[in-house]
Every structure is written in C-alpha cells, then in structure tokens.
Write a protein that holds these residues in place. Sequence first.
Motif, PDB file in Angstrom:
ATOM      1  N   ASP A   3       0.833  -1.207   0.000  1.00 24.67           N
ATOM      2  CA  ASP A   3       0.000   0.000   0.000  1.00 24.67           C
ATOM      3  C   ASP A   3       0.868   1.258   0.000  1.00 24.67           C
ATOM      4  O   ASP A   3       0.406   2.338   0.320  1.00 24.67           O
ATOM      5  CB  ASP A   3      -0.969  -0.003   1.185  1.00 24.67           C
ATOM      6  CG  ASP A   3      -0.245  -0.049   2.527  1.00 24.67           C
ATOM      7  OD1 ASP A   3       0.994  -0.183   2.549  1.00 24.67           O
ATOM      8  OD2 ASP A   3      -0.933   0.050   3.558  1.00 24.67           O
ATOM      9  N   ARG A   4       2.142   1.104  -0.379  1.00 23.07           N
ATOM     10  CA  ARG A   4       3.049   2.247  -0.437  1.00 23.07           C
ATOM     11  C   ARG A   4       2.672   3.153  -1.610  1.00 23.07           C
ATOM     12  O   ARG A   4       2.184   2.708  -2.636  1.00 23.07           O
ATOM     13  CB  ARG A   4       4.486   1.765  -0.600  1.00 23.07           C
ATOM     14  CG  ARG A   4       4.948   0.976   0.628  1.00 23.07           C
ATOM     15  CD  ARG A   4       6.316   0.438   0.434  1.00 23.07           C
ATOM     16  NE  ARG A   4       7.277   1.497   0.760  1.00 23.07           N
ATOM     17  CZ  ARG A   4       8.584   1.331   0.660  1.00 23.07           C
ATOM     18  NH1 ARG A   4       9.086   0.195   0.235  1.00 23.07           N
ATOM     19  NH2 ARG A   4       9.395   2.301   0.985  1.00 23.07           N
ATOM     20  N   LEU A   5       2.940   4.435  -1.440  1.00 20.75           N
ATOM     21  CA  LEU A   5       2.683   5.424  -2.489  1.00 20.75           C
ATOM     22  C   LEU A   5       3.953   5.576  -3.317  1.00 20.75           C
ATOM     23  O   LEU A   5       4.835   6.375  -2.991  1.00 20.75           O
ATOM     24  CB  LEU A   5       2.267   6.756  -1.868  1.00 20.75           C
ATOM     25  CG  LEU A   5       0.958   6.744  -1.086  1.00 20.75           C
ATOM     26  CD1 LEU A   5       0.734   8.079  -0.394  1.00 20.75           C
ATOM     27  CD2 LEU A   5      -0.203   6.419  -2.008  1.00 20.75           C
ATOM     28  N   TRP A   6       4.049   4.812  -4.386  1.00 26.21           N
ATOM     29  CA  TRP A   6       5.238   4.824  -5.234  1.00 26.21           C
ATOM     30  C   TRP A   6       5.268   6.103  -6.058  1.00 26.21           C
ATOM     31  O   TRP A   6       4.335   6.409  -6.799  1.00 26.21           O
ATOM     32  CB  TRP A   6       5.271   3.595  -6.131  1.00 26.21           C
ATOM     33  CG  TRP A   6       5.362   2.333  -5.334  1.00 26.21           C
ATOM     34  CD1 TRP A   6       4.339   1.483  -5.025  1.00 26.21           C
ATOM     35  CD2 TRP A   6       6.529   1.809  -4.707  1.00 26.21           C
ATOM     36  NE1 TRP A   6       4.810   0.463  -4.248  1.00 26.21           N
ATOM     37  CE2 TRP A   6       6.145   0.631  -4.038  1.00 26.21           C
ATOM     38  CE3 TRP A   6       7.860   2.216  -4.648  1.00 26.21           C
ATOM     39  CZ2 TRP A   6       7.046  -0.147  -3.330  1.00 26.21           C
ATOM     40  CZ3 TRP A   6       8.762   1.441  -3.934  1.00 26.21           C
ATOM     41  CH2 TRP A   6       8.349   0.268  -3.285  1.00 26.21           C
ATOM     42  N   THR A   7       6.336   6.842  -5.931  1.00 25.83           N
ATOM     43  CA  THR A   7       6.484   8.108  -6.639  1.00 25.83           C
ATOM     44  C   THR A   7       6.402   7.900  -8.148  1.00 25.83           C
ATOM     45  O   THR A   7       5.728   8.662  -8.851  1.00 25.83           O
ATOM     46  CB  THR A   7       7.819   8.780  -6.254  1.00 25.83           C
ATOM     47  OG1 THR A   7       7.887   8.855  -4.835  1.00 25.83           O
ATOM     48  CG2 THR A   7       7.941  10.147  -6.860  1.00 25.83           C
ATOM     49  N   HIS A   8       7.062   6.866  -8.644  1.00 22.80           N
ATOM     50  CA  HIS A   8       7.057   6.602 -10.083  1.00 22.80           C
ATOM     51  C   HIS A   8       5.632   6.432 -10.606  1.00 22.80           C
ATOM     52  O   HIS A   8       5.259   7.023 -11.622  1.00 22.80           O
ATOM     53  CB  HIS A   8       7.886   5.351 -10.386  1.00 22.80           C
ATOM     54  CG  HIS A   8       7.718   4.866 -11.780  1.00 22.80           C
ATOM     55  ND1 HIS A   8       6.860   3.854 -12.111  1.00 22.80           N
ATOM     56  CD2 HIS A   8       8.281   5.279 -12.930  1.00 22.80           C
ATOM     57  CE1 HIS A   8       6.912   3.657 -13.413  1.00 22.80           C
ATOM     58  NE2 HIS A   8       7.764   4.505 -13.934  1.00 22.80           N
ATOM     59  N   SER A   9       4.828   5.645  -9.937  1.00 22.11           N
ATOM     60  CA  SER A   9       3.451   5.393 -10.392  1.00 22.11           C
ATOM     61  C   SER A   9       2.636   6.678 -10.433  1.00 22.11           C
ATOM     62  O   SER A   9       1.880   6.923 -11.375  1.00 22.11           O
ATOM     63  CB  SER A   9       2.761   4.386  -9.476  1.00 22.11           C
ATOM     64  OG  SER A   9       3.420   3.154  -9.520  1.00 22.11           O
ATOM     65  N   ARG A  10       2.804   7.480  -9.424  1.00 23.60           N
ATOM     66  CA  ARG A  10       2.036   8.715  -9.354  1.00 23.60           C
ATOM     67  C   ARG A  10       2.488   9.712 -10.426  1.00 23.60           C
ATOM     68  O   ARG A  10       1.667  10.385 -11.060  1.00 23.60           O
ATOM     69  CB  ARG A  10       2.144   9.298  -7.956  1.00 23.60           C
ATOM     70  CG  ARG A  10       1.474   8.343  -6.932  1.00 23.60           C
ATOM     71  CD  ARG A  10       1.911   8.560  -5.519  1.00 23.60           C
ATOM     72  NE  ARG A  10       1.371   9.798  -4.990  1.00 23.60           N
ATOM     73  CZ  ARG A  10       1.881  10.443  -3.952  1.00 23.60           C
ATOM     74  NH1 ARG A  10       2.946   9.969  -3.338  1.00 23.60           N
ATOM     75  NH2 ARG A  10       1.327  11.537  -3.515  1.00 23.60           N
ATOM     76  N   LEU A  11       3.794   9.813 -10.651  1.00 22.78           N
ATOM     77  CA  LEU A  11       4.282  10.745 -11.671  1.00 22.78           C
ATOM     78  C   LEU A  11       3.971  10.270 -13.089  1.00 22.78           C
ATOM     79  O   LEU A  11       3.767  11.088 -13.985  1.00 22.78           O
ATOM     80  CB  LEU A  11       5.784  10.980 -11.505  1.00 22.78           C
ATOM     81  CG  LEU A  11       6.184  11.805 -10.281  1.00 22.78           C
ATOM     82  CD1 LEU A  11       7.701  11.901 -10.168  1.00 22.78           C
ATOM     83  CD2 LEU A  11       5.559  13.196 -10.314  1.00 22.78           C
ATOM     84  N   ILE A  12       3.913   8.971 -13.301  1.00 16.64           N
ATOM     85  CA  ILE A  12       3.505   8.463 -14.610  1.00 16.64           C
ATOM     86  C   ILE A  12       2.044   8.813 -14.873  1.00 16.64           C
ATOM     87  O   ILE A  12       1.659   9.101 -16.008  1.00 16.64           O
ATOM     88  CB  ILE A  12       3.774   6.944 -14.721  1.00 16.64           C
ATOM     89  CG1 ILE A  12       5.262   6.716 -14.985  1.00 16.64           C
ATOM     90  CG2 ILE A  12       2.940   6.290 -15.796  1.00 16.64           C
ATOM     91  CD1 ILE A  12       5.800   7.253 -16.306  1.00 16.64           C
ATOM     92  N   CYS A  13       1.230   8.819 -13.822  1.00 13.95           N
ATOM     93  CA  CYS A  13      -0.162   9.272 -13.974  1.00 13.95           C
ATOM     94  C   CYS A  13      -0.204  10.746 -14.380  1.00 13.95           C
ATOM     95  O   CYS A  13      -1.022  11.143 -15.226  1.00 13.95           O
ATOM     96  CB  CYS A  13      -0.955   9.056 -12.687  1.00 13.95           C
ATOM     97  SG  CYS A  13      -1.301   7.323 -12.341  1.00 13.95           S
ATOM     98  N   VAL A  14       0.688  11.556 -13.814  1.00 14.80           N
ATOM     99  CA  VAL A  14       0.773  12.972 -14.209  1.00 14.80           C
ATOM    100  C   VAL A  14       1.107  13.063 -15.695  1.00 14.80           C
ATOM    101  O   VAL A  14       0.474  13.821 -16.441  1.00 14.80           O
ATOM    102  CB  VAL A  14       1.822  13.730 -13.355  1.00 14.80           C
ATOM    103  CG1 VAL A  14       2.075  15.131 -13.907  1.00 14.80           C
ATOM    104  CG2 VAL A  14       1.381  13.795 -11.901  1.00 14.80           C
ATOM    105  N   ALA A  15       2.086  12.275 -16.144  1.00 12.12           N
ATOM    106  CA  ALA A  15       2.462  12.284 -17.562  1.00 12.12           C
ATOM    107  C   ALA A  15       1.290  11.863 -18.435  1.00 12.12           C
ATOM    108  O   ALA A  15       1.029  12.470 -19.486  1.00 12.12           O
ATOM    109  CB  ALA A  15       3.659  11.372 -17.799  1.00 12.12           C
TER     110      ALA A  15
END
Length: 188
Positions: A3-15
């Motif tokens: 349930d960690r908030l992975w920075t990569h996943s979140r920033l890919i959503c931004v992209a």
Amino acid sequence: MSDRLWTHSRLICVAGLRAVAAAAPRRPLADTSTALADTLLDAVERTCLHPDSHWQRTPDDPSVDAALLLPGVRGALPAADPRTRAALAACRREPADDHFLYRFRHDERPLEETEGTFLLCGFVMALAEHRQGGTVEAFRWFERNRGACGGSGLYAEEFDIAQRRLRGNLAQAFVNAVLRETAARLGE
C-alpha cells in the motif's frame, strides 16, 4: 500487495494526464486533465521530493530510483524543470556504473552483487540525457546498453556486468521497445 505510495506510479499518472490534455478534442477534458495532473504533482512534490531536490522512491524511502527518469521523459515535467534535472543527476551519481544503470540500491553491497543492471533504465537514461541536450552522453548510454544483447539480438530484463551475461526475463518486450524508441529519437 503493497500500500506504499510509489512516486514513479504517481508521476507516470501525471504524464498520462498531460498527454490526455494535449490530445483532448474538447477543452473541458483538457482542462480537467491538466487540473488533475497539477493536483497530483503538487501532492507528490509535498511528500516525495528529497531535500536534494530529486524524487525519492516513496514518501518514506529517500533512495534514488532510476524509474523516476521515465516521468520526465514522458512529459510529467518539462526537461528544464529543476526536479527533472535533479533526478537525472541523482541517477548519474547513485545507481550507475560505466553507463549501465541499476534500478536502485538495495543495500550497502556493491551494486553488481545485488542484481543486474536494468537495460530498460539504461535506455531511458539515454532518452533523459538527450532531452537535456546531452547528445554525446545520450549516445554513450545508448551504445553501452545496446551492446548488452544476447547472441540472438534479443534483450533480457537485466544484464550482469560482472559476468557479462543476460539475466531475468527473455525476451523482454519493454527493453526492445524502448531500444527502438531511443534509436529513433537519437536518429532525429
């Protein structure tokens, strides 16, 4: 499942949201996508920006992750953004070895003792260098990683630089796809 908030996943959503906004046929969709991207980016910046200005893996893991080069390549942030440049500098410093790139540092052991280099990350590094105007460095990263294929010309997920052999899944479609993308971009 983590349930960690992975920075990569979140920033890919931004992209992805920025790509939708750029391709949106109607203004309301573009405006909504841009607003969502900005909101998500603000949240990630508040929790996942390392004091050295590069992105860290998660809010509670300050380590460098080479996957965090991809959001900059995919348009989450402009090439000139200080966070994009800081992520590139951090990857050059930490999980890199002789123009090969490891995904992240597992512990204090030498990188080659923990896993192989990630060829996908090496090609993404070439794209990131190219996006920053570092043409010579981009070609160095590209050629170094291009040479890590097997006798069949296919790439695995990882390359063991100590034993000079492929490791992980073969054939790795993601590596082969980003190899072609990198070659096309560098050839422009």
